[in-house]
Motif scaffolding. Structure first.
Motif, PDB file in Angstrom:
ATOM      1  N   VAL A 225       0.836  -1.203   0.000  1.00  0.00           N
ATOM      2  CA  VAL A 225       0.000   0.000   0.000  1.00  0.00           C
ATOM      3  C   VAL A 225       0.869   1.251   0.000  1.00  0.00           C
ATOM      4  O   VAL A 225       0.619   2.195  -0.754  1.00  0.00           O
ATOM      5  CB  VAL A 225      -0.957   0.013   1.220  1.00  0.00           C
ATOM      6  CG1 VAL A 225      -1.645   1.371   1.364  1.00  0.00           C
ATOM      7  CG2 VAL A 225      -1.996  -1.081   1.096  1.00  0.00           C
ATOM      8  N   GLU A 226       1.900   1.270   0.831  1.00  0.00           N
ATOM      9  CA  GLU A 226       2.768   2.447   0.909  1.00  0.00           C
ATOM     10  C   GLU A 226       3.547   2.653  -0.385  1.00  0.00           C
ATOM     11  O   GLU A 226       3.661   3.777  -0.887  1.00  0.00           O
ATOM     12  CB  GLU A 226       3.747   2.344   2.086  1.00  0.00           C
ATOM     13  CG  GLU A 226       4.664   3.555   2.172  1.00  0.00           C
ATOM     14  CD  GLU A 226       5.325   3.737   3.527  1.00  0.00           C
ATOM     15  OE1 GLU A 226       6.045   4.736   3.696  1.00  0.00           O
ATOM     16  OE2 GLU A 226       5.125   2.883   4.414  1.00  0.00           O
ATOM     17  N   ILE A 227       4.064   1.561  -0.947  1.00  0.00           N
ATOM     18  CA  ILE A 227       4.841   1.664  -2.185  1.00  0.00           C
ATOM     19  C   ILE A 227       3.969   2.178  -3.329  1.00  0.00           C
ATOM     20  O   ILE A 227       4.317   3.147  -4.009  1.00  0.00           O
ATOM     21  CB  ILE A 227       5.460   0.296  -2.554  1.00  0.00           C
ATOM     22  CG1 ILE A 227       6.459  -0.146  -1.482  1.00  0.00           C
ATOM     23  CG2 ILE A 227       6.139   0.364  -3.920  1.00  0.00           C
ATOM     24  CD1 ILE A 227       6.891  -1.591  -1.604  1.00  0.00           C
ATOM     25  N   ILE A 262      -5.587  15.190  -0.427  1.00  0.00           N
ATOM     26  CA  ILE A 262      -6.873  14.505  -0.255  1.00  0.00           C
ATOM     27  C   ILE A 262      -6.937  13.288  -1.165  1.00  0.00           C
ATOM     28  O   ILE A 262      -7.403  12.209  -0.770  1.00  0.00           O
ATOM     29  CB  ILE A 262      -8.045  15.471  -0.534  1.00  0.00           C
ATOM     30  CG1 ILE A 262      -7.968  16.680   0.420  1.00  0.00           C
ATOM     31  CG2 ILE A 262      -9.399  14.772  -0.387  1.00  0.00           C
ATOM     32  CD1 ILE A 262      -8.931  17.814   0.099  1.00  0.00           C
ATOM     33  N   MET A 263      -6.447  13.459  -2.409  1.00  0.00           N
ATOM     34  CA  MET A 263      -6.362  12.322  -3.341  1.00  0.00           C
ATOM     35  C   MET A 263      -5.456  11.235  -2.767  1.00  0.00           C
ATOM     36  O   MET A 263      -5.749  10.040  -2.883  1.00  0.00           O
ATOM     37  CB  MET A 263      -5.814  12.787  -4.690  1.00  0.00           C
ATOM     38  CG  MET A 263      -6.691  13.746  -5.453  1.00  0.00           C
ATOM     39  SD  MET A 263      -5.866  14.247  -6.994  1.00  0.00           S
ATOM     40  CE  MET A 263      -6.842  15.686  -7.455  1.00  0.00           C
ATOM     41  N   TRP A 264      -4.341  11.662  -2.173  1.00  0.00           N
ATOM     42  CA  TRP A 264      -3.381  10.713  -1.583  1.00  0.00           C
ATOM     43  C   TRP A 264      -4.064   9.860  -0.517  1.00  0.00           C
ATOM     44  O   TRP A 264      -3.928   8.631  -0.511  1.00  0.00           O
ATOM     45  CB  TRP A 264      -2.210  11.499  -1.002  1.00  0.00           C
ATOM     46  CG  TRP A 264      -1.032  10.679  -0.551  1.00  0.00           C
ATOM     47  CD1 TRP A 264      -0.910   9.316  -0.583  1.00  0.00           C
ATOM     48  CD2 TRP A 264       0.202  11.174  -0.018  1.00  0.00           C
ATOM     49  NE1 TRP A 264       0.315   8.937  -0.091  1.00  0.00           N
ATOM     50  CE2 TRP A 264       1.023  10.052   0.261  1.00  0.00           C
ATOM     51  CE3 TRP A 264       0.689  12.452   0.266  1.00  0.00           C
ATOM     52  CZ2 TRP A 264       2.289  10.178   0.801  1.00  0.00           C
ATOM     53  CZ3 TRP A 264       1.956  12.577   0.799  1.00  0.00           C
ATOM     54  CH2 TRP A 264       2.752  11.457   1.065  1.00  0.00           C
ATOM     55  N   LEU A 265      -4.811  10.501   0.369  1.00  0.00           N
ATOM     56  CA  LEU A 265      -5.530   9.759   1.402  1.00  0.00           C
ATOM     57  C   LEU A 265      -6.536   8.804   0.764  1.00  0.00           C
ATOM     58  O   LEU A 265      -6.662   7.642   1.186  1.00  0.00           O
ATOM     59  CB  LEU A 265      -6.253  10.724   2.358  1.00  0.00           C
ATOM     60  CG  LEU A 265      -7.119  10.069   3.432  1.00  0.00           C
ATOM     61  CD1 LEU A 265      -6.296   9.162   4.342  1.00  0.00           C
ATOM     62  CD2 LEU A 265      -7.844  11.126   4.268  1.00  0.00           C
ATOM     63  N   GLY A 266      -7.256   9.282  -0.255  1.00  0.00           N
ATOM     64  CA  GLY A 266      -8.220   8.423  -0.952  1.00  0.00           C
ATOM     65  C   GLY A 266      -7.544   7.207  -1.558  1.00  0.00           C
ATOM     66  O   GLY A 266      -8.071   6.077  -1.491  1.00  0.00           O
ATOM     67  N   ILE A 267      -6.362   7.398  -2.135  1.00  0.00           N
ATOM     68  CA  ILE A 267      -5.593   6.294  -2.729  1.00  0.00           C
ATOM     69  C   ILE A 267      -5.195   5.287  -1.653  1.00  0.00           C
ATOM     70  O   ILE A 267      -5.331   4.069  -1.840  1.00  0.00           O
ATOM     71  CB  ILE A 267      -4.337   6.840  -3.448  1.00  0.00           C
ATOM     72  CG1 ILE A 267      -4.744   7.587  -4.720  1.00  0.00           C
ATOM     73  CG2 ILE A 267      -3.363   5.715  -3.777  1.00  0.00           C
ATOM     74  CD1 ILE A 267      -3.626   8.421  -5.322  1.00  0.00           C
ATOM     75  N   LEU A 271      -6.424   1.465  -1.603  1.00  0.00           N
ATOM     76  CA  LEU A 271      -5.456   0.360  -1.674  1.00  0.00           C
ATOM     77  C   LEU A 271      -5.526  -0.539  -0.449  1.00  0.00           C
ATOM     78  O   LEU A 271      -5.353  -1.757  -0.550  1.00  0.00           O
ATOM     79  CB  LEU A 271      -4.046   0.924  -1.835  1.00  0.00           C
ATOM     80  CG  LEU A 271      -3.721   1.592  -3.186  1.00  0.00           C
ATOM     81  CD1 LEU A 271      -2.335   2.198  -3.179  1.00  0.00           C
ATOM     82  CD2 LEU A 271      -3.854   0.588  -4.325  1.00  0.00           C
ATOM     83  N   GLN A 272      -5.787   0.068   0.714  1.00  0.00           N
ATOM     84  CA  GLN A 272      -5.936  -0.746   1.926  1.00  0.00           C
ATOM     85  C   GLN A 272      -7.130  -1.687   1.812  1.00  0.00           C
ATOM     86  O   GLN A 272      -7.073  -2.839   2.248  1.00  0.00           O
ATOM     87  CB  GLN A 272      -6.080   0.152   3.148  1.00  0.00           C
ATOM     88  CG  GLN A 272      -4.757   0.691   3.653  1.00  0.00           C
ATOM     89  CD  GLN A 272      -4.852   1.229   5.064  1.00  0.00           C
ATOM     90  OE1 GLN A 272      -5.946   1.477   5.582  1.00  0.00           O
ATOM     91  NE2 GLN A 272      -3.710   1.425   5.700  1.00  0.00           N
ATOM     92  N   ASN A 273      -8.206  -1.187   1.237  1.00  0.00           N
ATOM     93  CA  ASN A 273      -9.390  -2.034   1.034  1.00  0.00           C
ATOM     94  C   ASN A 273      -9.140  -3.132   0.016  1.00  0.00           C
ATOM     95  O   ASN A 273      -9.679  -4.236   0.119  1.00  0.00           O
ATOM     96  CB  ASN A 273     -10.591  -1.183   0.594  1.00  0.00           C
ATOM     97  CG  ASN A 273     -11.139  -0.330   1.722  1.00  0.00           C
ATOM     98  OD1 ASN A 273     -11.053  -0.716   2.884  1.00  0.00           O
ATOM     99  ND2 ASN A 273     -11.662   0.840   1.415  1.00  0.00           N
ATOM    100  N   LEU A 274      -8.298  -2.822  -0.981  1.00  0.00           N
ATOM    101  CA  LEU A 274      -7.988  -3.810  -2.019  1.00  0.00           C
ATOM    102  C   LEU A 274      -7.030  -4.887  -1.528  1.00  0.00           C
ATOM    103  O   LEU A 274      -7.191  -6.068  -1.822  1.00  0.00           O
ATOM    104  CB  LEU A 274      -7.377  -3.111  -3.250  1.00  0.00           C
ATOM    105  CG  LEU A 274      -8.347  -2.296  -4.126  1.00  0.00           C
ATOM    106  CD1 LEU A 274      -7.564  -1.546  -5.199  1.00  0.00           C
ATOM    107  CD2 LEU A 274      -9.393  -3.187  -4.769  1.00  0.00           C
ATOM    108  N   PHE A 275      -6.014  -4.451  -0.752  1.00  0.00           N
ATOM    109  CA  PHE A 275      -4.964  -5.374  -0.340  1.00  0.00           C
ATOM    110  C   PHE A 275      -5.126  -5.890   1.090  1.00  0.00           C
ATOM    111  O   PHE A 275      -4.393  -6.758   1.531  1.00  0.00           O
ATOM    112  CB  PHE A 275      -3.580  -4.713  -0.486  1.00  0.00           C
ATOM    113  CG  PHE A 275      -3.208  -4.472  -1.915  1.00  0.00           C
ATOM    114  CD1 PHE A 275      -2.712  -5.499  -2.698  1.00  0.00           C
ATOM    115  CD2 PHE A 275      -3.371  -3.214  -2.481  1.00  0.00           C
ATOM    116  CE1 PHE A 275      -2.360  -5.281  -4.036  1.00  0.00           C
ATOM    117  CE2 PHE A 275      -3.026  -2.977  -3.819  1.00  0.00           C
ATOM    118  CZ  PHE A 275      -2.526  -4.020  -4.588  1.00  0.00           C
ATOM    119  N   GLY A 276      -6.061  -5.286   1.844  1.00  0.00           N
ATOM    120  CA  GLY A 276      -6.335  -5.770   3.189  1.00  0.00           C
ATOM    121  C   GLY A 276      -5.354  -5.287   4.221  1.00  0.00           C
ATOM    122  O   GLY A 276      -4.350  -4.684   3.944  1.00  0.00           O
TER     123      GLY A 276
END
Length: 276
Positions: A225-227, A262-267, A271-276
Motif C-alpha cells: 500500500v505504501e509503495i 486529499i487524493m493521496w488519502l483516498g488512494i 489500496l488498503q481495502n484492495l490489499f487488506g
C-alpha cells in the motif's frame, strides 16, 4: 448556481479546503502508525489549520490580491474566530507533550506574518525562505505532531518520513510560486523568480524523484500500500506541476493542487481495502 458558487468560494477562501488537505496528511501519518480513527485529534488539526491559514492570508500585515472577497470577509472572520476557539478548547484535551511540540510551529506561523526582523520584515519577506518555512511547518504538523500523539518514536523511519513530507510540500508550493509571479515583489527571490518557470518544474521533478526513492530507504518490509500509493501520488504531483502556467484558472492551485493530499488519502484507503 450563484449560491453554489458563493458557497464554493467561501469553502476555498475560508481555508476549509486547505485544512482538509492538511488533515488528510495527518490521517495518512496516523494510518502508518496503525491508528485508523482519532477524530478528536483530526478536528484539532482541522481547526488549527483554518485558524493559521486565515491568520496568514487575511492579517493586515499581508498583501492580499483577492480583491473580490469584501462581501465574504465577515463570514471568514466568524469562521476564523470559531475555529480558533474550538482549536483552543480541543488543545486542553491532549497531553502537555503535544502542546509543547506545537509551540515552535505556532511561533513560526506568527513570525511568518508579523514583522519582527530588521527593516520591519517577517519570515515571508526574507528572501528565498518562504516555501521552506511552509515546508517545515507542514512537515511538523502533519508528521511530527501526529507521531507524538500516536506515541511513536523518532527513529530513522520517522526522519525519512519528515524529509519526504517536507519535499512533498515544497513541490506542492511551486505551482503557487509560479502563479504568484505577477504578485510577488522581486525582493522575495522565489524559486521561479530565480531560475524561471521551466527550471522550477525540473527542480520540482527532481525533488519528487528523491521523495519517491526515499521510500526504499525505510527499514523492514514495506507494505505494498505504501509503495503503490507513493508511486501514484508522485505521478499525480508531477502532472499538476508540469500543468502549471503563469496564467492559470482561478482555482487551479487553490482547489486542484491543494486536492492532491486529499487524493493521496483516498488512494491509501482504496489500496488498503484492495490489499487488506
Amino acid at each position: 448556481m450563484k449560491t453554489l458558487k458563493s458557497i464554493f468560494r467561501f469553502y476555498i477562501h475560508g481555508s476549509i479546503h486547505v485544512a482538509l488537505a492538511s488533515v488528510s496528511l495527518v490521517q495518512i501519518t496516523l494510518m502508518k502508525y496503525g491508528i485508523s480513527s482519532a477524530y478528536m485529534f483530526l478536528f484539532f488539526s482541522f481547526f488549527g489549520s483554518v485558524t493559521a491559514y486565515n491568520f496568514v492570508k487575511y492579517s493586515n500585515a499581508s498583501k492580499l490580491y483577492h480583491k473580490r472577497l469584501t462581501k465574504s470577509m465577515k463570514g471568514i472572520r466568524v469562521l476564523t474566530i470559531l475555529s480558533s476557539l474550538l482549536f483552543t478548547y480541543l488543545a486542553f484535551k491532549f497531553s502537555i507533550e503535544i502542546l509543547l511540540y506545537m509551540i515552535p510551529h505556532i511561533a513560526l506561523t506568527v513570525l511568518y506574518i508579523v514583522p519582527v526582523f530588521p527593516n520591519k520584515k517577517n519570515l515571508r519577506n526574507v528572501a528565498g525562505v518562504k516555501i521552506f518555512i511552509i515546508g517545515l511547518i507542514w512537515a511538523g504538523t502533519t508528521v511530527m505532531i501526529p507521531v507524538v500523539f500516536a506515541k511513536g518514536s523518532f527513529n530513522l523511519d520517522f526522519w525519512i518520513e519528515m524529509v519526504q513530507r517536507f519535499l512533498f510540500i515544497i513541490v506542492m508550493m511551486l505551482p503557487f510560486e509560479i502563479r504568484d509571479l505577477q504578485y510577488d515583489e522581486a525582493t522575495l527571490e522565489t524559486v521561479p523568480q530565480k531560475i524561471g518557470i521551466t527550471r522550477t518544474k525540473v527542480f520540482g521533478s527532481i525533488l519528487l524523484v528523491v521523495f519517491l526513492l526515499l521510500t526504499a530507504t525505510k527499514g523492514g518490509l514495506l507494505p505494498s500500500v505504501e509503495i503503490l500509493s507513493t508511486i501514484l501520488v508522485t505521478t499525480i504531483s508531477l502532472l499538476f506541476l508540469w500543468g502549471t502556467e503563469k496564467k492559470q484558472s482561478e482555482y487551479y492551485c487553490s482547489f486542484w493542487v491543494e486536492s492532491v493530499p486529499i487524493m493521496w488519502l483516498g488512494i491509501v484507503i482504496l489500496l488498503q481495502n484492495l490489499f487488506g
